[in-house]
Design an enzyme around this catalytic site. Structure first.
Site, PDB file in Angstrom:
ATOM      1  N   ARG A   1      14.428  26.416  -3.779  1.00 11.50           N
ATOM      2  CA  ARG A   1      15.338  25.550  -4.544  1.00 11.50           C
ATOM      3  C   ARG A   1      15.746  24.340  -3.713  1.00 11.50           C
ATOM      4  O   ARG A   1      16.085  24.456  -2.550  1.00 11.50           O
ATOM      5  CB  ARG A   1      16.585  26.324  -4.976  1.00 11.50           C
ATOM      6  CG  ARG A   1      17.662  25.404  -5.556  1.00 11.50           C
ATOM      7  CD  ARG A   1      18.616  26.097  -6.474  1.00 11.50           C
ATOM      8  NE  ARG A   1      19.396  27.143  -5.846  1.00 11.50           N
ATOM      9  CZ  ARG A   1      20.228  27.941  -6.528  1.00 11.50           C
ATOM     10  NH1 ARG A   1      20.367  27.801  -7.835  1.00 11.50           N
ATOM     11  NH2 ARG A   1      20.905  28.856  -5.898  1.00 11.50           N
TER      12      ARG A   1
ATOM     13  N   ARG B   1      20.600  23.966  -0.338  1.00 10.30           N
ATOM     14  CA  ARG B   1      22.002  24.366  -0.248  1.00 10.30           C
ATOM     15  C   ARG B   1      22.219  25.300   0.935  1.00 10.30           C
ATOM     16  O   ARG B   1      21.380  26.138   1.210  1.00 10.30           O
ATOM     17  CB  ARG B   1      22.421  25.069  -1.546  1.00 10.30           C
ATOM     18  CG  ARG B   1      22.723  24.100  -2.660  1.00 10.30           C
ATOM     19  CD  ARG B   1      22.854  24.762  -4.007  1.00 10.30           C
ATOM     20  NE  ARG B   1      23.544  26.044  -3.981  1.00 10.30           N
ATOM     21  CZ  ARG B   1      23.778  26.777  -5.069  1.00 10.30           C
ATOM     22  NH1 ARG B   1      23.378  26.334  -6.264  1.00 10.30           N
ATOM     23  NH2 ARG B   1      24.395  27.929  -4.996  1.00 10.30           N
TER      24      ARG B   1
ATOM     25  N   ARG C   1      24.492  37.437  -1.545  1.00  5.57           N
ATOM     26  CA  ARG C   1      24.838  37.010  -2.900  1.00  5.57           C
ATOM     27  C   ARG C   1      24.269  37.968  -3.930  1.00  5.57           C
ATOM     28  O   ARG C   1      24.876  38.215  -4.969  1.00  5.57           O
ATOM     29  CB  ARG C   1      24.332  35.586  -3.140  1.00  5.57           C
ATOM     30  CG  ARG C   1      25.116  34.579  -2.315  1.00  5.57           C
ATOM     31  CD  ARG C   1      24.426  33.246  -2.258  1.00  5.57           C
ATOM     32  NE  ARG C   1      24.384  32.598  -3.554  1.00  5.57           N
ATOM     33  CZ  ARG C   1      23.577  31.584  -3.828  1.00  5.57           C
ATOM     34  NH1 ARG C   1      22.761  31.099  -2.919  1.00  5.57           N
ATOM     35  NH2 ARG C   1      23.601  31.040  -5.018  1.00  5.57           N
TER      36      ARG C   1
HETATM   37  P1  ADP Z   1      20.811  29.625 -11.058  1.00  2.35           P
HETATM   38  O1  ADP Z   1      21.625  28.545 -11.698  1.00  2.35           O
HETATM   39  O2  ADP Z   1      20.710  30.863 -11.905  1.00  2.35           O
HETATM   40  O3  ADP Z   1      21.231  29.931  -9.664  1.00  2.35           O
HETATM   41  P2  ADP Z   1      18.654  27.625 -10.963  1.00  2.35           P
HETATM   42  O4  ADP Z   1      18.585  27.116 -12.365  1.00  2.35           O
HETATM   43  O5  ADP Z   1      19.269  26.755  -9.935  1.00  2.35           O
HETATM   44  O6  ADP Z   1      19.312  29.107 -10.949  1.00  2.35           O
HETATM   45  O7  ADP Z   1      17.172  28.016 -10.512  1.00  2.35           O
HETATM   46  C1  ADP Z   1      16.898  28.564  -9.212  1.00  2.35           C
HETATM   47  C2  ADP Z   1      15.587  27.971  -8.681  1.00  2.35           C
HETATM   48  O8  ADP Z   1      14.485  28.411  -9.472  1.00  2.35           O
HETATM   49  C3  ADP Z   1      15.550  26.445  -8.727  1.00  2.35           C
HETATM   50  O9  ADP Z   1      14.800  25.992  -7.633  1.00  2.35           O
HETATM   51  C4  ADP Z   1      14.840  26.147 -10.046  1.00  2.35           C
HETATM   52  O10 ADP Z   1      14.186  24.884 -10.016  1.00  2.35           O
HETATM   53  C5  ADP Z   1      13.845  27.300 -10.134  1.00  2.35           C
HETATM   54  N1  ADP Z   1      13.574  27.744 -11.498  1.00  2.35           N
HETATM   55  C6  ADP Z   1      14.423  27.745 -12.568  1.00  2.35           C
HETATM   56  N2  ADP Z   1      13.832  28.277 -13.670  1.00  2.35           N
HETATM   57  C7  ADP Z   1      12.585  28.629 -13.290  1.00  2.35           C
HETATM   58  C8  ADP Z   1      11.463  29.259 -13.970  1.00  2.35           C
HETATM   59  N3  ADP Z   1      11.563  29.619 -15.265  1.00  2.35           N
HETATM   60  N4  ADP Z   1      10.354  29.482 -13.260  1.00  2.35           N
HETATM   61  C9  ADP Z   1      10.275  29.141 -11.946  1.00  2.35           C
HETATM   62  N5  ADP Z   1      11.265  28.551 -11.237  1.00  2.35           N
HETATM   63  C10 ADP Z   1      12.424  28.302 -11.896  1.00  2.35           C
HETATM   64  P1  ADP Z   2      23.978  30.209  -8.285  1.00  6.05           P
HETATM   65  O1  ADP Z   2      23.759  29.395  -9.531  1.00  6.05           O
HETATM   66  O2  ADP Z   2      22.838  30.095  -7.350  1.00  6.05           O
HETATM   67  O3  ADP Z   2      24.359  31.619  -8.560  1.00  6.05           O
HETATM   68  P2  ADP Z   2      26.494  28.848  -8.154  1.00  6.05           P
HETATM   69  O4  ADP Z   2      26.324  27.406  -7.971  1.00  6.05           O
HETATM   70  O5  ADP Z   2      26.773  29.351  -9.516  1.00  6.05           O
HETATM   71  O6  ADP Z   2      25.199  29.551  -7.550  1.00  6.05           O
HETATM   72  O7  ADP Z   2      27.613  29.409  -7.190  1.00  6.05           O
HETATM   73  C1  ADP Z   2      27.615  29.149  -5.802  1.00  6.05           C
HETATM   74  C2  ADP Z   2      28.788  29.870  -5.156  1.00  6.05           C
HETATM   75  O8  ADP Z   2      30.019  29.353  -5.694  1.00  6.05           O
HETATM   76  C3  ADP Z   2      28.860  31.364  -5.417  1.00  6.05           C
HETATM   77  O9  ADP Z   2      28.067  32.109  -4.508  1.00  6.05           O
HETATM   78  C4  ADP Z   2      30.358  31.631  -5.232  1.00  6.05           C
HETATM   79  O10 ADP Z   2      30.720  31.655  -3.863  1.00  6.05           O
HETATM   80  C5  ADP Z   2      30.979  30.376  -5.847  1.00  6.05           C
HETATM   81  N1  ADP Z   2      31.264  30.566  -7.291  1.00  6.05           N
HETATM   82  C6  ADP Z   2      30.728  29.887  -8.329  1.00  6.05           C
HETATM   83  N2  ADP Z   2      31.223  30.323  -9.498  1.00  6.05           N
HETATM   84  C7  ADP Z   2      32.102  31.309  -9.200  1.00  6.05           C
HETATM   85  C8  ADP Z   2      32.934  32.190  -9.973  1.00  6.05           C
HETATM   86  N3  ADP Z   2      32.947  32.136 -11.318  1.00  6.05           N
HETATM   87  N4  ADP Z   2      33.706  33.083  -9.306  1.00  6.05           N
HETATM   88  C9  ADP Z   2      33.707  33.152  -7.971  1.00  6.05           C
HETATM   89  N5  ADP Z   2      32.951  32.379  -7.193  1.00  6.05           N
HETATM   90  C10 ADP Z   2      32.144  31.462  -7.782  1.00  6.05           C
END
Ligand code: ADP
Ligand code: ADP
Ligand code: ZN
Length: 213
Positions: free
Chosen positions: A127, A160, A171
């Site tokens: 990512r 990140r 996580r």
């Molecule tokens: P989340 O918000 O659930 O943490 P993201 O949307 O940021 O996840 O996606 C995590 C990583 O996977 C990013 O690098 C994104 O570009 C990639 N990604 C998202 N959807 C897909 C998919 N359907 N197939 C492959 N890679 C994906």
């Molecule tokens: P991802 O999409 O990869 O799961 P997020 O961007 O949603 O990551 O979240 C990154 C970090 O921000 C989490 O690991 C947590 O520390 C914090 N965070 C985000 N949303 C929440 C929530 N609803 N409650 C508690 N912590 C949160």
């Protein structure tokens, strides 16, 4: 339309939430993005949140709930929103439910983007994110047109801090302990829909639009 995205970190919630927001003309509300914007701007909230985020832990419910309720009370959320990364605990879900009930309102769908743990670590290590506009890429699956540069705004892409493998494992355990129970929670409310998040981005989105109509 009020939608919640559920799924492990890296399952593709953000990617799908942005596509939903665009198609259904509702704001994409990501608590992670709000925290990262606060960290970037050096606010008090950002300082507090960073301590937890860097360790792969959840930010405490009190802080998170407050910023979320403030955000959804804004004018642009009047006709709905897609929540990405909130709720992440049962208490957070209860607060949201209570607030909406007070307004005579409810969540329409909780969409669970299902991806097994094995795929998650690979997704997260590839990512890359734009801290300026929030766009997200994957170095193999969803690469930007020009390496390291955001297609949308031209800024530099970064990994990140919390996407390093050590933090990702943390996580994932936090997800299984604290967030996964929400799948049953919304299933019992009759609004849970699961989609296969291992498919490619467009196929996952087709499944979702099939559900939302
Ligand atoms: P989340 O918000 O659930 O943490 P993201 O949307 O940021 O996840 O996606 C995590 C990583 O996977 C990013 O690098 C994104 O570009 C990639 N990604 C998202 N959807 C897909 C998919 N359907 N197939 C492959 N890679 C994906
Ligand atoms: P991802 O999409 O990869 O799961 P997020 O961007 O949603 O990551 O979240 C990154 C970090 O921000 C989490 O690991 C947590 O520390 C914090 N965070 C985000 N949303 C929440 C929530 N609803 N409650 C508690 N912590 C949160
Ligand atoms: Zn950008």
């Amino acid at each position: 339309m009020k939608i919640i995205m559920l799924g492990a970190p890296g399952a593709g919630k953000g990617t799908q939430a942005k596509m939903i927001a665009e198609k259904y003309k509702v704001p994409h509300v990501s608590t992670g993005d709000i925290f990262r914007a606060n960290i970037k701007n050096g606010t008090e909230l950002g300082k507090k949140a960073k301590e937890y985020m860097d360790k792969g832990q959840l930010v405490p419910d009190e802080l998170t709930v407050e910023i979320l309720l403030d955000r959804v009370a804004q004018e642009d959320c009047k006709n709905g929103y897609v929540l990405d990364g909130f709720p992440r605990t049962i208490p957070q879900a209860d607060v949201l439910d209570k607030e909406l009930t007070k307004l005579g309102d409810k969540v329409d769908f909780a969409i669970n983007v299902d991806v097994p743990d094995e795929n998650i670590v690979r997704r997260m290590s590839g990512r890359r994110a734009c801290l300026k506009c929030g766009a997200t890429y994957h170095i193999e699956h969803i690469p930007p047109k020009q390496e390291g540069i955001c297609d949308v705004c031209g800024s530099e892409l970064v990994q990140r801090d919390d996407d390093k493998p050590e933090t990702v494992q943390n996580r994932l355990s936090v997800y299984h302990e604290q967030t996964q129970p929400l799948i049953d929670y919304y299933n019992e409310k009759g609004i849970l829909k699961s989609v296969d998040g291992t498919k490619d981005m467009q196929d996952v989105f087709s499944e979702i639009t099939g559900i939302l109509g």
